[in-house]
Design a protein around this motif. Structure first.
Motif: not given
Length: 403
Positions: A263-270
């Protein structure tokens, strides 16, 4: 799993992974060159009786390689069902490939497959229903009857094949396979193997579960709306996690979800993955050993990767768009990260000639995105998992006994 990428944009965990995959790429290239030379040269260059291409060629270059290409198919094939039901399923799955043949489709072969499935269903009725637990007998009987007769039954599918209407055959096939999968799930209330004693210290999922993510755009923008829908800055993604093939990995993930870890975790995209933040406290979650169930085996391998070059393939392949995967542990690739996971954005343009990811068999895949696959490519670095909840399967989660 680190957020660095290779030249194809695929995530890797170390320099050694890059070297290893580079060697695999070289072997594939050499095999391809040999094939081209053999085909284009008037006189045989090699004595084919004394020289044979390695098993990798069969896996990587055959257009008929039957690796599941959707999460639904992979999950269906992973159910440890009754032997008779698996025979029915395999006969029907073959139709999916036959329907892909352009122009003149082999309706005669399709008819033969369905008749075979129907004969097994009729001849083995008692054995099929005997595999259903007592508390599910009534539901099992209803499913069995609907498989034989009715709108989405095998008999109805035969009629559609006789009409040679590919679209209606496809719809009927999907319905029949859904019924097969539901019946198989009743036959498999839990995992069909005993876990090694040393792994009973981990949470484990004794079957299937469903996790729902509510994701939010970090910059205040909106997700692209589907036809007729309204653009919103939140969206829903559902994944089915599979304890049949990855009980420890799925169990650890289910517990993390219940505990509110994401909950509230940020995502990063490749270019090939959407990763959860790797800055979650290390004490959250268990560092589960790498867990991969090889196709054709009855239990997973632990701390061991598969050799795709030698023809080994996992029951839950990475080479499916929307695969849900645990990253590697920072300290050792024999273990998965305690809590960092990623959605794999499979793209055949960045895969081997047989359509397999260059990282196939190297990570613990434990489920697939079944709802919201269209949302995955819209996720960007900075977007957030607002909430994650286990909407189905909590009763199958077994937690270690506190000492």
């Amino acid at each position: 799993m680190q957020e660095s990428t290779n030249q194809h944009g695929a995530p890797y965990t170390s320099h050694m992974s890059m070297v290893k995959n580079g060697m695999k790429g070289l072997e594939r290239a050499l095999a391809a060159m040999l094939l081209v030379v053999q085909i284009s040269t008037p006189l045989p260059v090699f004595d084919l009786d004394s020289y044979s291409l390695p098993p990798a060629v069969a896996v990587l270059y055959s257009p008929d390689t039957k690796v599941p290409r959707t999460g639904e198919l992979a999950l269906r094939k992973a159910i440890p069902g009754n032997t008779n039901m698996k025979t029915i399923q395999e006969s029907l799955e073959e139709l999916s490939y036959l329907l892909r043949i352009p122009q003149r489709k082999p309706y005669g072969t399709m008819e033969g497959n369905v008749k075979k499935a129907l004969k097994v269903a009729l001849d083995k009725k008692e054995a099929i229903l005997a595999s259903v637990p007592a508390e599910s007998k009534e539901r099992g009987s209803l499913l069995y009857e609907s498989l034989i007769d009715g709108k989405g039954s095998l008999r109805a599918l035969l009629e559609r094949i006789k009409d040679k209407d590919a679209d209606r055959v496809s719809v009927g096939l999907a319905s029949a396979l859904d019924t097969v999968a539901e019946l198989e799930l009743l036959q498999a209330p839990g995992i069909s193997f005993l876990l090694p004693q040393q792994y009973l210290q981990y949470p484990r999922l004794n079957g299937r579960g469903t996790v729902e993510f509510t994701v939010e755009k970090g910059d205040g923008s909106t997700f692209n709306a589907q036809a007729g829908g309204e653009a919103k800055n939140t969206a829903t993604i559902q994944v089915v996690i599979d304890g049949y093939s990855a009980p420890l990995t799925a169990g650890n993930f289910a517990k993390l979800v219940i505990d509110g870890t994401y909950d509230g975790t940020k995502l990063s995209s490749t270019t090939q993955a959407v990763l959860s933040d790797n800055k979650i406290e290390k004490r959250k979650g268990y560092s589960v050993p790498l867990e991969i169930m090889p196709s054709g085996q009855f239990e997973p391998l632990y701390k061991t990767t598969l050799s795709v070059q030698d023809g080994e393939l996992p029951v839950l392949p990475l080479s499916v768009y929307g695969a849900v995967v645990m990253a590697h542990n920072d300290a050792s690739e024999e273990y998965s990260s305690p809590n960092q996971f990623f959605f794999y954005l499979y793209d055949k343009r960045n895969a081997g000639l047989g359509g397999l990811s260059f990282d196939e068999g190297q990570f613990s895949v434990f489920g697939y995105t079944t709802v919201g696959r269209d949302i995955l490519p819209q996720l960007k670095t900075g977007d957030i998992i607002r909430f994650a909840k286990l909407v189905e399967g909590q009763d199958r989660l077994i937690l270690p006994t506190e000492s």
